[in-house]
Every structure is written in structure tokens, then in C-alpha cells.
Design a protein around this motif. Structure first.
Motif, mmCIF file in Angstrom:
data_model
loop_
_atom_site.group_PDB
_atom_site.id
_atom_site.type_symbol
_atom_site.label_atom_id
_atom_site.label_comp_id
_atom_site.label_asym_id
_atom_site.label_seq_id
_atom_site.Cartn_x
_atom_site.Cartn_y
_atom_site.Cartn_z
ATOM 1 N N PRO A 1 0.907 -0.497 0.139
ATOM 2 C CA PRO A 1 0.170 0.203 -0.259
ATOM 3 C C PRO A 1 0.837 1.137 0.175
ATOM 4 C CG PRO A 1 -0.798 -1.468 1.200
ATOM 5 C CD PRO A 1 1.054 -1.917 1.191
ATOM 6 N N GLU A 2 1.757 0.983 0.726
ATOM 7 C CA GLU A 2 2.267 2.554 1.186
ATOM 8 C C GLU A 2 3.819 2.568 -0.384
ATOM 9 O OE1 GLU A 2 3.220 0.367 3.216
ATOM 10 O OE2 GLU A 2 1.941 1.267 4.470
ATOM 11 N N TRP A 3 3.934 1.563 -1.648
ATOM 12 C CA TRP A 3 4.125 1.609 -2.623
ATOM 13 C C TRP A 3 4.059 1.912 -3.791
ATOM 14 C CZ3 TRP A 3 6.564 -4.134 -3.009
ATOM 15 C CH2 TRP A 3 7.867 -4.028 -1.498
ATOM 16 N N ILE A 4 2.325 1.485 -3.682
ATOM 17 C CA ILE A 4 1.367 2.375 -4.472
ATOM 18 C C ILE A 4 1.309 3.583 -4.772
ATOM 19 C CG2 ILE A 4 -0.772 1.925 -5.031
ATOM 20 C CD1 ILE A 4 -0.883 -1.072 -5.247
ATOM 21 N N GLY A 5 0.951 4.437 -2.858
ATOM 22 C CA GLY A 5 1.148 5.276 -2.373
ATOM 23 C C GLY A 5 -0.592 5.856 -2.728
ATOM 24 N N GLY B 1 -3.178 5.605 -0.912
ATOM 25 C CA GLY B 1 -3.503 5.551 0.850
ATOM 26 C C GLY B 1 -5.353 4.884 1.114
ATOM 27 N N LYS B 2 -5.379 4.495 0.545
ATOM 28 C CA LYS B 2 -6.541 3.572 0.249
ATOM 29 C C LYS B 2 -6.344 1.797 0.993
ATOM 30 C CE LYS B 2 -8.459 5.324 -4.065
ATOM 31 N NZ LYS B 2 -8.722 4.724 -5.630
ATOM 32 N N SER B 3 -8.003 1.319 1.904
ATOM 33 C CA SER B 3 -7.579 0.599 2.176
ATOM 34 C C SER B 3 -7.810 -1.346 0.860
ATOM 35 C CB SER B 3 -8.915 0.119 2.991
ATOM 36 O OG SER B 3 -9.856 0.023 2.481
ATOM 37 N N TYR B 4 -7.677 -1.605 1.460
ATOM 38 C CA TYR B 4 -8.032 -2.929 0.736
ATOM 39 C C TYR B 4 -9.079 -2.790 -0.652
ATOM 40 C CZ TYR B 4 -7.665 -7.567 -1.559
ATOM 41 O OH TYR B 4 -7.891 -8.789 -2.263
#
Length: 68
Positions: A33-37, A39-42
């Protein structure tokens, strides 16, 4: 549990469940999630992906989004 005639269906559904659980675990236990950036949940990210793909498929079918 043996259900006659559902061998392939049961196997396919089990595979889908395993892949879904594996993707959720990767999402929760990795820094993805941090790599994609985003800030959304799964679940928000999955919903966004589904909306994007369905819009893309609709555009392929000739339906233009945004116009009545």
C-alpha cells in the motif's frame, strides 16, 4: 466432502478463494500500500479496480461514459 459432478467447479471456486485470501494477506503483510501510495484500504482499492475495469469494458462496447 464429495459432491458428484462438482469436481471442476469446486476446484475452481476453491482456487479463487485461495487467490483472494493470498492477495489480501500480501496487501496486509507487505509494504505494497505504501509503494502504490493511494492511501486506500484493500476493499477501497479493489472497488476502484473493479470500477476502472468495468468502465474500460464499457468503453470497448461503445458505451461512452459521461454522456447520457
Amino acid at each position: 466432502m464429495k459432491i458428484p459432478g462438482l469436481g471442476c467447479l469446486k476446484g475452481c471456486l476453491f482456487t479463487i478463494v485461495i487467490l483472494f485470501v493470498a492477495s489480501w494477506l500480501i496487501w496486509k503483510l507487505s509494504p505494497l500500500p505504501e509503494w502504490i501510495g493511494t492511501g486506500k484500504s484493500y476493499w477501497q482499492q479493489i472497488g476502484d479496480i473493479i470500477d476502472t475495469v468495468s468502465g474500460w469494458i464499457g468503453d470497448l462496447g461503445g458505451k461512452s461514459s459521461g454522456q447520457p
